[in-house]
Design a protein around this motif. Sequence first.
Motif, PDB file in Angstrom:
ATOM      1  N   ILE A  47       3.478  -9.089  -0.894  1.00  0.00           N
ATOM      2  CA  ILE A  47       3.848  -8.319  -1.599  1.00  0.00           C
ATOM      3  C   ILE A  47       2.178  -7.659  -2.342  1.00  0.00           C
ATOM      4  N   GLU A  48       1.729  -9.235  -2.370  1.00  0.00           N
ATOM      5  CA  GLU A  48       0.265  -9.510  -2.667  1.00  0.00           C
ATOM      6  C   GLU A  48      -1.273  -9.208  -1.657  1.00  0.00           C
ATOM      7  N   GLU A  49      -0.745  -8.120  -0.922  1.00  0.00           N
ATOM      8  CA  GLU A  49      -1.426  -7.672   0.616  1.00  0.00           C
ATOM      9  C   GLU A  49      -1.153  -5.820  -0.121  1.00  0.00           C
ATOM     10  N   ALA A  50      -0.385  -5.470  -0.282  1.00  0.00           N
ATOM     11  CA  ALA A  50       0.251  -4.700  -0.909  1.00  0.00           C
ATOM     12  C   ALA A  50       0.076  -4.027  -1.944  1.00  0.00           C
ATOM     13  N   SER A  51      -0.086  -4.930  -3.206  1.00  0.00           N
ATOM     14  CA  SER A  51      -0.338  -4.477  -4.100  1.00  0.00           C
ATOM     15  C   SER A  51      -1.721  -4.159  -4.248  1.00  0.00           C
ATOM     16  N   ALA A  52      -2.820  -5.326  -3.907  1.00  0.00           N
ATOM     17  CA  ALA A  52      -4.201  -5.326  -3.070  1.00  0.00           C
ATOM     18  C   ALA A  52      -4.662  -3.676  -2.564  1.00  0.00           C
ATOM     19  N   LEU A  53      -3.430  -3.307  -2.067  1.00  0.00           N
ATOM     20  CA  LEU A  53      -4.139  -2.586  -0.964  1.00  0.00           C
ATOM     21  C   LEU A  53      -4.247  -0.900  -1.641  1.00  0.00           C
ATOM     22  N   HIS A  54      -2.532  -0.931  -2.351  1.00  0.00           N
ATOM     23  CA  HIS A  54      -2.772   0.157  -3.059  1.00  0.00           C
ATOM     24  C   HIS A  54      -3.455   0.265  -4.243  1.00  0.00           C
ATOM     25  N   ALA A  55      -4.153  -0.885  -4.957  1.00  0.00           N
ATOM     26  CA  ALA A  55      -4.775  -0.371  -6.374  1.00  0.00           C
ATOM     27  C   ALA A  55      -5.986   0.062  -5.673  1.00  0.00           C
ATOM     28  N   SER A  56      -6.211  -0.808  -4.093  1.00  0.00           N
ATOM     29  CA  SER A  56      -7.936   0.116  -3.925  1.00  0.00           C
ATOM     30  C   SER A  56      -7.783   1.431  -3.536  1.00  0.00           C
ATOM     31  N   LEU A  57      -6.505   2.399  -2.492  1.00  0.00           N
ATOM     32  CA  LEU A  57      -6.016   3.445  -2.306  1.00  0.00           C
ATOM     33  C   LEU A  57      -6.002   4.486  -4.249  1.00  0.00           C
ATOM     34  N   GLY A  58      -5.668   3.536  -4.919  1.00  0.00           N
ATOM     35  CA  GLY A  58      -5.254   4.932  -6.181  1.00  0.00           C
ATOM     36  C   GLY A  58      -7.195   4.971  -6.229  1.00  0.00           C
ATOM     37  N   ARG A  59      -7.407   3.272  -6.245  1.00  0.00           N
ATOM     38  CA  ARG A  59      -9.499   3.819  -7.257  1.00  0.00           C
ATOM     39  C   ARG A  59      -9.968   4.615  -6.264  1.00  0.00           C
TER      40      ARG A  59
END
Lengths: 337, 507
Positions: free
Chosen positions: A221-233
């Motif tokens: 869940i931590e990786e998914a959240s970090a990856l999602h934020a990075s893709l959004g940026r």
Amino acid sequence: MNTTLFRSRHSLIASIIVVGLFVGAQMGGISFGRGPYSDRTFILLSGWTALVMLVVVAAYVLRKYAHRGGYSPERAFKVDHASIEKAENGIHRLQQRIDSGALKTPALIGSEARKILKNAGVQRVNRALVEPGSGGEQAWTVRMVPTEPLGRVARWMHVHVFYGTAFGAVLLMHSGFIPGSAFGQALAGLGYIVFITGLIGIFLWARGPRWLTAREHDLSIEEASALHASLGRKRAEAISVFSPQVAARFDQLGGGLGVSASQQQVIIDGIHDQLPDRRVDIQDLGALITQEMLVRRELRALQRVRASFMAWRIIHIPAALLLTGMVAVHVVSIWKF
Amino acid sequence: MDSSEVQAPSLLELPLFSKLTKRHQASLAKFAQHRVFPAGTDFIRQGEYTSDFFIVVSGIVTAYRTEKGGKTEILDQFTGGEWFGELSALSNQPAMARYKADLPCVLAVLDGALFKELYSFAPDFKKQVDQIYRERSLAQHLRVVPLLKGLDKGLLSTLREAARFESHPKDSVIAVQGERASEVVLVRSGGLSKTRKNVEGAEELVGYLMANSSFGEWAFLDGEGDWKSTYKALVPTETLALPIASIQEAFAGQPEIIDRLRKTARLIAAEDQGIDTSLYDVGDLQATDEQLEIMVHSESIKGGEALVIDLEKCVRCNACVESCVAVHEDGVPRLSKKGKRVSAEGNALGKELSLTTSCYSCEAPGCMMSCTYGAIRRDSHGLIRFVWDNCVGCAECVKGCPYDVIRLTAPPDPEVAAATSWVSSLPLIGNLLAPPQESVPVPEADRGYHREQVVKGKAVKCDRCEGLPFEACVYNCPCGAIERMSPALIFDQSLLGMATNHIEEPQ
Ligand code: SF4
Ligand code: SF4
Ligand code: SF4
């Protein structure tokens, strides 16, 4: 299942209090709450017991948030690096003395170690741990560990769980199950809500982490959240190079949410037609948006699992806060009137 | 170390420094310290981690080594103009002996970074150090080669002349898989990558070798004398090569030693290939302390301690990270829960675990090897510490740490505009997410040895909440889910024979 949540000496103490009150009432022929066979002393005793338990239970919350907010009082004990180094050197020398056979009993080693820590001025921050050594010739090892003066929050959690549960039981005895006044009924009702949601919560906290761990396949869940934020940026940055009109059309894709794959294709084809020379960029951006959508889906799924064992707090916490306030009113009103 | 700094005669008068360039002379004058020790002072303890190099200006220093069982022997004695500590300065390994000032002493001290600078760039200094090292310490040092472990210093001194010192620039290949291997190689300083061809012929990274690791033991086994891997220098690296023929020749008349060496070589070779060592007849070497030591030295077990989260207990409340932030003024967390997952089947505790990205104080610290500014040191107890003043924020340590535990914070001076973050060190997307900003020069004291450098940020990592009476992350977890433990406990517990349930259960 995290069974450590249930294993604590506080379970025994809390049980003794509850059973003691119950047996005392039964032996004295006292009925719970107000009524023909009620007893003023029992009502006062159970009331005060419940109040003390509530204070203890609330202390966990205070403790937890004081730590997280950086207000732990024990931070005032902080010592500088030089003192730690001095103590470590002393303990190292002590270990050499142990190894050479000069000190043989843990009591002696412990007392020497305490002197070293005191001389270095770190006795409030570190204590010496004397353990059996692993090697044959070296009988004991000594090292410095943090003193943890107020105990770990995990222990306070036990206090919260067991005295919170006991609070519910004492409240039942105090109120006589169905109290007379509307205020009393509201108070008891709220108490039961807090009690029951707490019980559900503790069960879910014991089981839930396993559900989430089992559901985390490729991403935590931590990786998914970090990856999602990075893709959004990355998406926002890639879109920003287009004109505001085209950017608005990309925004229709909604980061991939709520838009079906075929709808997405229609929008992307439309942008292609508008900007035929940017075909590659648009395709890349489309791929990025799809990737973001997939990660978001995964993240949402994981968040749902986490919510399944965290959502009880939505009721438990406000109800507990309200209950604390109402108990304060109840106590003051009884006291005054 | 208790000491006081004094003014002392110029070091430049000593033959060791007679041929230094002007630049190095200036470095020496500026950074070398003189310390005075009263008679009877133990200023280095055996087993203490130190990276200092000492030159005796006046007085007498004696080195004592205490073996297991308490027997103490005098290893060496040093008087005016002589030096010691080159082994620790090169490899950052624990001191092999206790050093005591027999008479009142004045010692000149070069820290590890300055020593390495001179050793790398001042050829005459290196030559003199190597020559004395060969005469005095080599036999002692060879005892860290797993193959030769346990052999008497006297026996090993017969190999002295055969040893070859070699320097390898960054990225140079030291040995190639499949080629004939004819020597055992000991890494003195620096580090190597070890790669192997997989079935498809692609090169696969299988590990790293740091100071005091060795390879080539295979060559000691009849008929199996090929390099089993390719070894390449990750950073400028110093090695010491011992021809197998010389070892065989040195012990030719002693079949029991040759037999013992063969058994050890077989054990190391099997371990290297991940083969169950019980399949081999290694006699008295099996499952002993010695075996464990061999494995530690061959890097199959890392030192240090990891922060481990039991995923069956962790409710992902983030209290651990928030508590870490709360105890650090810069507001940068030193741990991230996005660590390495270890499945229940893959560890000795039988639990789903996550190794958080927090510092392990590695046995072979990639960060320290990458830092050329002397900003990362091992303290006397083995913990890896960052020297804040020396850090220029070059981010080399971030790349060097295999566990991704180092973060860069903005420089401490608000007037320094060089704001950067760990995000900028991410591969490919780093510069997109956090574009590099302008840097400004910093005071001389913050520079490395004669490098013009600007401070772009400061590196931070877990400091175990130094000075506080708790490790905030462990202290504040409501579920008792996070604990510190040795990785060896997780992966090789049966080998170490430790207790199973090491994650502390609060009472
Ligand atoms: S920072 Fe990384 S490489 Fe350095 S000691 Fe810690 S874990 Fe090891
Ligand atoms: S031990 Fe302290 S510094 Fe290290 S990760 Fe935990 S809270 Fe942060
Ligand atoms: S504080 Fe404990 S339960 Fe919360 S996220 Fe950290 S390890 Fe997990």
